[in-house]
Design a protein around this motif. Structure first.
Motif, PDB file in Angstrom:
ATOM      1  N   UNK A   1       8.528   8.812   0.325  1.00  0.00           N
ATOM      2  CA  UNK A   1       7.151   8.415   0.692  1.00  0.00           C
ATOM      3  C   UNK A   1       7.236   6.750   0.694  1.00  0.00           C
ATOM      4  N   UNK A   2       8.128   6.318  -0.032  1.00  0.00           N
ATOM      5  CA  UNK A   2       8.340   4.842   0.012  1.00  0.00           C
ATOM      6  C   UNK A   2       9.262   4.507   1.225  1.00  0.00           C
TER       7      UNK A   2
ATOM      8  N   UNK B   1       0.813  -1.318   0.021  1.00  0.00           N
ATOM      9  CA  UNK B   1      -0.051   0.117   0.025  1.00  0.00           C
ATOM     10  C   UNK B   1       0.943   1.316  -0.021  1.00  0.00           C
ATOM     11  N   UNK B   2       1.761   1.189   0.865  1.00  0.00           N
ATOM     12  CA  UNK B   2       2.601   2.314   0.754  1.00  0.00           C
ATOM     13  C   UNK B   2       3.496   2.633  -0.668  1.00  0.00           C
ATOM     14  N   UNK B   3       3.695   1.596  -1.135  1.00  0.00           N
ATOM     15  CA  UNK B   3       4.657   1.711  -2.510  1.00  0.00           C
ATOM     16  C   UNK B   3       3.571   2.126  -3.504  1.00  0.00           C
ATOM     17  N   UNK B   4       2.377   1.950  -3.348  1.00  0.00           N
ATOM     18  CA  UNK B   4       1.484   2.316  -4.494  1.00  0.00           C
ATOM     19  C   UNK B   4       1.331   3.681  -4.330  1.00  0.00           C
ATOM     20  N   UNK B   5       0.979   4.319  -2.901  1.00  0.00           N
ATOM     21  CA  UNK B   5       0.799   5.665  -2.457  1.00  0.00           C
ATOM     22  C   UNK B   5       2.231   6.532  -2.845  1.00  0.00           C
ATOM     23  N   UNK B   6       3.385   5.847  -2.839  1.00  0.00           N
ATOM     24  CA  UNK B   6       4.696   6.669  -3.076  1.00  0.00           C
ATOM     25  C   UNK B   6       4.510   6.764  -4.696  1.00  0.00           C
TER      26      UNK B   6
ATOM     27  N   UNK C   1      11.149  12.174  -8.214  1.00  0.00           N
ATOM     28  CA  UNK C   1      11.721  11.058  -7.841  1.00  0.00           C
ATOM     29  C   UNK C   1      12.118  10.922  -6.339  1.00  0.00           C
ATOM     30  N   UNK C   2      12.591  12.216  -5.846  1.00  0.00           N
ATOM     31  CA  UNK C   2      12.994  12.318  -4.347  1.00  0.00           C
ATOM     32  C   UNK C   2      11.692  12.068  -3.662  1.00  0.00           C
TER      33      UNK C   2
ATOM     34  N   UNK D   1      17.919   6.287  -3.193  1.00  0.00           N
ATOM     35  CA  UNK D   1      16.979   7.026  -4.136  1.00  0.00           C
ATOM     36  C   UNK D   1      17.765   7.771  -4.953  1.00  0.00           C
ATOM     37  N   UNK D   2      18.845   8.676  -4.525  1.00  0.00           N
ATOM     38  CA  UNK D   2      19.792   9.360  -5.393  1.00  0.00           C
ATOM     39  C   UNK D   2      20.623   8.348  -6.304  1.00  0.00           C
TER      40      UNK D   2
END
Length: 465
Positions: free
Chosen positions: A61-62, A23-28, A55-56, A69-70
């Motif tokens: 959020x994820x 769920x968190x990945x979908x929201x991110x 992208x940041x 991430x960078x």
């Protein structure tokens, strides 16, 4: 599984950089896409900066570490620029030589003289389909763009009505017809027959191209009105030149990279010994970089010299071709960075996990999985490979023709609704001089039409054969 399939599949499913739940990945993913759209449409921020910031936000959020991430973003940007940027540069040089020498004028004048106004979109669809058969979408686009823009300007027709058929021809070949990497990898994963898939792919591609190209282009041109952008449209060179290249020389130069890459594709299919000298030769000359570089060098003689260019004029033409594409390459690269961040966060894997318990037709299942991965990651290649790997076991017991139809269903799904996380979206936006809403109404809608119509023909064939 072939080396190509293994390499692409490994790239498509890296270990996630976060342990976030589904769920968190979908929201991110939704948050990252929303930030990009708002920054560009409301705050008029440059797309390169918006994609970087988006992208940041996605990674934050994820719950992914900032450093990772960078790394994902820069890796995706670098990979995209390395693979696409050089090809865009070479294609731009070829296009500039084509324009300044009068070669583009020769092609356009010939098309306009021999094709009625009503048939121009159909002619562009046919040309794009032939060019796109052995080429990646991006390569075919940068080669055809000067012709598309000039035909639209000289004919007085809408750029959308002329351009959509060309885009459809390139995209359909990329997603449905081997020897493109996505269909090839799916054929290998599903254990389909190459010849049967190629034949059925062409059978599905032709009516799909007619509907999503000229017919949809007529509808889309009533929604969006844009003129060929001045910075991308070649000026008419013929009036300043004493001579210009012949139609045969110009067309031969344009088709040279097509022929070289097609030769490699045929060698992949028909040459069994991949260690033989014949195979190695075709493998080298059919590489997109080599094919386009060869075309540029040949163009300096068949186009530049034929128009009377001296060394200084030739050098000036090459220099002038590179400046307009700097922004395009940065935007496309940042789109690749955003896509890689999505993939590395595990969004694609989340969709695969969600789809495991679905109980529907194998053809429809393959299409739906590819659609979801395409929307989430922006990559048609990642979508087709991941979906093919998941539904591959379902092909056991299928007939040869139905196994090939499963490949085509997955390929159709991989083309669904290109948007801000797809590098192709930004290429079309910049080359056609559109804003984001216009690109969504034309390019994104066209991709969706291709996906749905192709699935319809696949399902129809599954009943007939």
């Amino acid at each position: 599984m072939s080396a190509l399939s293994v390499e692409l599949l490994a790239a498509a499913t890296p270990p996630p950089i976060t342990d976030a739940g589904n769920t968190r990945l979908a929201l991110s993913a939704l948050a990252g896409i929303a930030v990009i759209v708002v920054l560009i449409t409301r705050f008029k921020l440059h797309a390169f900066l918006a994609l970087t910031i988006g992208s940041g936000v996605l990674g934050s959020v994820a719950g992914a570490p900032l450093a990772k991430t960078v790394t994902s973003f820069t890796t995706g940007l670098g990979t995209t620029v390395a693979s696409v940027g050089t090809l865009i540069a070479l294609g731009s040089i070829l296009g500039k030589l084509l324009a300044d020498s009068g070669g583009a004028d020769q092609i356009v004048d010939t098309i306009l003289a021999r094709t009625s106004e009503k048939r121009l979109p159909w002619a562009m669809a046919l040309i794009a389909g032939l060019v796109g058969l052995p080429m990646f979408f991006e390569i075919g686009l940068v080669i055809l763009i000067p012709v598309v823009l000039l035909v639209a300007r000289r004919s007085g027709q809408s750029l959308i009505r002329i351009g959509i058929p060309a885009l459809a021809g390139l995209s359909i070949m990329h997603g449905l017809v081997p020897p493109h990497p996505g269909p090839l990898a799916a054929i290998d994963a599903i254990h389909a027959d190459m010849g049967t898939t190629l034949a059925l792919g062409v059978l599905v591609a032709l009516p799909t191209l007619a509907i999503a190209g000229p017919l949809f282009g007529r509808v889309a041109s009533s929604w969006v009105h844009v003129s060929p952008p001045e910075r991308m449209t070649p000026a008419r060179a013929s009036d300043e030149l004493d001579t210009r290249p012949s139609f045969v020389a110009t067309a031969g130069t344009m088709l040279l990279p097509v022929v070289m890459m097609l030769a490699k594709a045929l060698a992949d299919v028909f040459v069994d010994d991949q260690g033989s000298l014949t195979y190695r030769i075709f493998d080298v000359i059919g590489t997109p970089l080599i094919a386009l570089l060869a075309a540029v060098i040949v163009a300096m003689f068949t186009l530049g010299r034929a128009a009377g260019f001296d060394k200084e004029r030739m050098s000036a033409t090459v220099d002038a071709s590179l400046a307009p594409i700097a922004g395009v390459m940065l935007i496309v690269g940042a789109g690749g960075g955003f896509k890689q961040t999505l993939v590395d966060c595990g969004v694609g894997q989340t969709i695969l996990d969600w789809s495991k318990d679905w109980n529907i037709s194998a053809l429809l299942l393959g299409w739906l999985i590819a659609v979801l991965i395409r929307i989430a990651t922006g990559s048609a290649t990642v979508a087709i490979i991941s979906a093919a790997g998941l539904v591959g076991p379902l092909a056991e017991g299928m007939s040869t023709s139905h196994t090939s139809l499963l490949v085509l269903a997955v390929g159709a799904g991989s083309l669904f609704f290109s948007h801000v996380n797809d590098a192709g979206f930004w290429l079309v936006k910049e080359y056609f001089g559109m804003d984001i809403p216009q690109t969504l109404k034309t390019w994104s809608a066209m991709e969706t039409v291709i996906s749905v119509v192709a699935l319809g023909f696949v399902m129809l064939l599954s009943v007939i054969i």
